[in-house]
Design an enzyme around this catalytic site. Structure first.
Site, mmCIF file in Angstrom:
data_model
loop_
_atom_site.group_PDB
_atom_site.id
_atom_site.type_symbol
_atom_site.label_atom_id
_atom_site.label_comp_id
_atom_site.label_asym_id
_atom_site.label_seq_id
_atom_site.Cartn_x
_atom_site.Cartn_y
_atom_site.Cartn_z
ATOM 1 N N ASN A 189 86.706 -67.783 -6.445
ATOM 2 C CA ASN A 189 85.697 -66.746 -6.640
ATOM 3 C C ASN A 189 86.138 -65.840 -7.792
ATOM 4 O O ASN A 189 87.221 -65.239 -7.736
ATOM 5 C CB ASN A 189 85.542 -65.939 -5.351
ATOM 6 C CG ASN A 189 84.397 -64.955 -5.437
ATOM 7 O OD1 ASN A 189 84.305 -64.184 -6.380
ATOM 8 N ND2 ASN A 189 83.533 -64.948 -4.440
ATOM 9 N N HIS A 208 85.843 -60.700 -9.331
ATOM 10 C CA HIS A 208 86.608 -59.521 -9.733
ATOM 11 C C HIS A 208 87.182 -59.619 -11.141
ATOM 12 O O HIS A 208 87.761 -58.652 -11.632
ATOM 13 C CB HIS A 208 87.657 -59.197 -8.673
ATOM 14 C CG HIS A 208 86.981 -58.828 -7.376
ATOM 15 N ND1 HIS A 208 86.154 -57.738 -7.274
ATOM 16 C CD2 HIS A 208 86.951 -59.445 -6.175
ATOM 17 C CE1 HIS A 208 85.670 -57.671 -6.045
ATOM 18 N NE2 HIS A 208 86.129 -58.693 -5.361
ATOM 19 N N HIS A 260 79.364 -64.256 -6.649
ATOM 20 C CA HIS A 260 78.391 -63.565 -5.800
ATOM 21 C C HIS A 260 77.542 -62.649 -6.673
ATOM 22 O O HIS A 260 78.041 -61.666 -7.232
ATOM 23 C CB HIS A 260 79.138 -62.747 -4.739
ATOM 24 C CG HIS A 260 78.243 -62.079 -3.743
ATOM 25 N ND1 HIS A 260 78.747 -61.393 -2.660
ATOM 26 C CD2 HIS A 260 76.894 -61.976 -3.642
ATOM 27 C CE1 HIS A 260 77.746 -60.904 -1.940
ATOM 28 N NE2 HIS A 260 76.611 -61.233 -2.533
ATOM 29 N N ARG A 262 75.287 -59.926 -6.481
ATOM 30 C CA ARG A 262 74.867 -58.927 -5.504
ATOM 31 C C ARG A 262 73.616 -58.188 -5.969
ATOM 32 O O ARG A 262 73.339 -58.087 -7.166
ATOM 33 C CB ARG A 262 75.984 -57.918 -5.255
ATOM 34 C CG ARG A 262 77.211 -58.495 -4.572
ATOM 35 C CD ARG A 262 78.217 -57.393 -4.254
ATOM 36 N NE ARG A 262 77.693 -56.478 -3.255
ATOM 37 C CZ ARG A 262 78.110 -56.430 -1.989
ATOM 38 N NH1 ARG A 262 79.058 -57.249 -1.563
ATOM 39 N NH2 ARG A 262 77.581 -55.563 -1.146
ATOM 40 N N ARG A 317 77.220 -55.172 -8.924
ATOM 41 C CA ARG A 317 78.447 -54.393 -9.113
ATOM 42 C C ARG A 317 79.544 -55.164 -9.839
ATOM 43 O O ARG A 317 80.487 -54.572 -10.352
ATOM 44 C CB ARG A 317 78.981 -53.887 -7.770
ATOM 45 C CG ARG A 317 79.501 -54.964 -6.841
ATOM 46 C CD ARG A 317 80.064 -54.394 -5.562
ATOM 47 N NE ARG A 317 79.072 -53.692 -4.767
ATOM 48 C CZ ARG A 317 79.297 -53.273 -3.520
ATOM 49 N NH1 ARG A 317 80.477 -53.466 -2.958
ATOM 50 N NH2 ARG A 317 78.352 -52.662 -2.839
ATOM 51 N N GLU A 356 76.966 -67.292 -4.325
ATOM 52 C CA GLU A 356 76.810 -66.512 -3.102
ATOM 53 C C GLU A 356 75.648 -65.549 -3.297
ATOM 54 O O GLU A 356 75.530 -64.916 -4.356
ATOM 55 C CB GLU A 356 78.098 -65.757 -2.786
ATOM 56 C CG GLU A 356 79.259 -66.678 -2.438
ATOM 57 C CD GLU A 356 80.511 -65.942 -2.033
ATOM 58 O OE1 GLU A 356 81.393 -66.566 -1.409
ATOM 59 O OE2 GLU A 356 80.624 -64.728 -2.347
ATOM 60 N N THR A 362 82.050 -58.211 1.676
ATOM 61 C CA THR A 362 81.304 -58.752 2.810
ATOM 62 C C THR A 362 82.126 -58.560 4.082
ATOM 63 O O THR A 362 83.238 -59.077 4.194
ATOM 64 C CB THR A 362 80.994 -60.239 2.594
ATOM 65 O OG1 THR A 362 80.331 -60.395 1.340
ATOM 66 C CG2 THR A 362 80.110 -60.770 3.698
ATOM 67 N N GLU A 391 80.156 -71.756 6.369
ATOM 68 C CA GLU A 391 81.418 -71.190 5.899
ATOM 69 C C GLU A 391 81.888 -70.160 6.918
ATOM 70 O O GLU A 391 81.210 -69.155 7.159
ATOM 71 C CB GLU A 391 81.287 -70.535 4.520
ATOM 72 C CG GLU A 391 82.608 -69.952 4.041
ATOM 73 C CD GLU A 391 82.651 -69.640 2.554
ATOM 74 O OE1 GLU A 391 83.515 -68.822 2.163
ATOM 75 O OE2 GLU A 391 81.846 -70.196 1.793
ATOM 76 N N HIS A 414 87.584 -65.683 3.027
ATOM 77 C CA HIS A 414 87.597 -64.225 3.087
ATOM 78 C C HIS A 414 88.967 -63.727 3.534
ATOM 79 O O HIS A 414 89.414 -64.015 4.635
ATOM 80 C CB HIS A 414 86.528 -63.632 4.005
ATOM 81 C CG HIS A 414 86.276 -62.169 3.706
ATOM 82 N ND1 HIS A 414 85.423 -61.765 2.696
ATOM 83 C CD2 HIS A 414 86.780 -61.040 4.240
ATOM 84 C CE1 HIS A 414 85.400 -60.441 2.640
ATOM 85 N NE2 HIS A 414 86.221 -59.984 3.563
#
Length: 243
Positions: A9, A12, A45, A47, A51, A72, A103, A153, A192
């Site tokens: 992922n 970030h 993801h 969103r 963000r 995502e 999440t 998942e 996660h």
């Protein structure tokens, strides 16, 4: 035993870029390094509040990544329209609240079944694989199977946050949930809060075929480099599965 797919992922990378604005560091550059480090998939993801990953990022990833892209997304008409336009390899539907930092839990599949069913049907009709992000709770897993998704998942956040006997109890919940997912004919994914210290027992669960890991790897990359961070995670996952 089957090799686990590793989805990295890259949200970030975009968070760091957005802290100053501009174009550096570029999430697409990170995506292009994943294969060489042993990863199998790019996860990002998009969103509602944008963000970190932006629409332009997602467009570039789907158009230019040399690996499958796993988008995502929340179960909203806006995100469904974007997914149908871009057609990533897969979509993982996740719960989303604007005030959360990340999440925090799995989908309430039972309560949201009618809306989720319509979205799943639309995505699969466009040739997009669909996973639902759920807590390791049998009612939600069984509801996901009834809706016709391709995968579940499992949310590993409670396991990652626990310690001692509580962690062992959460690990057992994941084992039982993974067995249920497979018995229902779905692929079992997980993710996660996973890091070098806690990933091994999850990777050793034989029914799990895909892990998606992000925040820890991007943080570790600050110290050792992106490819080195992903490569070491790949090694730990493979060692746990082989063991």
């Amino acid at each position: 035993m089957q090799r686990i797919r590793l989805g990295v992922n890259i949200d970030h990378v975009a968070t760091l870029r957005n802290a100053r604005g501009g174009t550096h560091p570029d999430p697409l550059r990170a995506a292009r390094l994943i294969r060489g480090a042993g990863g199998d998939q790019v996860t990002a993801h998009l969103r509602e509040d944008r963000r970190h990953i932006t629409d332009a990022d997602m467009e570039r990833l789907v158009a230019s990544s040399d690996l499958p892209v796993n988008m995502e997304m929340a179960a909203t008409p806006e995100m469904l329209a974007i997914a149908l336009r871009l057609r990533p390899h897969a979509c993982c539907i996740v719960p989303e609240r604007r005030e959360e930092r990340t999440t925090e839990s799995g989908l309430n599949v039972v309560a949201q079944a009618p809306a989720l069913g319509e979205i799943i049907t639309s995505l699969r009709g466009a040739g997009i694989r669909v996973a639902l992000f759920v807590d390791p709770v049998s009612e939600h897993i069984e509801a996901a199977a009834r809706l016709g998704c391709d995968a579940v998942e499992l949310h590993t956040g409670a396991y990652a946050a626990a310690s001692g006997s509580a962690r062992q109890a959460e690990l057992q919940r994941l084992r039982e949930a993974a067995a249920l997912v497979q018995s229902l004919g779905l692929e079992c994914h997980a993710g996660h809060g996973l890091n070098y210290e806690n990933v091994g027992p999850v990777a050793a669960i034989p029914e799990i075929v895909e892990l998606n890991i992000g925040h820890f790897l991007i943080g570790e990359a600050v110290f050792v480099g992106f490819e080195a961070a992903v490569r070491h995670m790949r090694h730990l996952i493979d060692a746990a599965r082989a063991g």
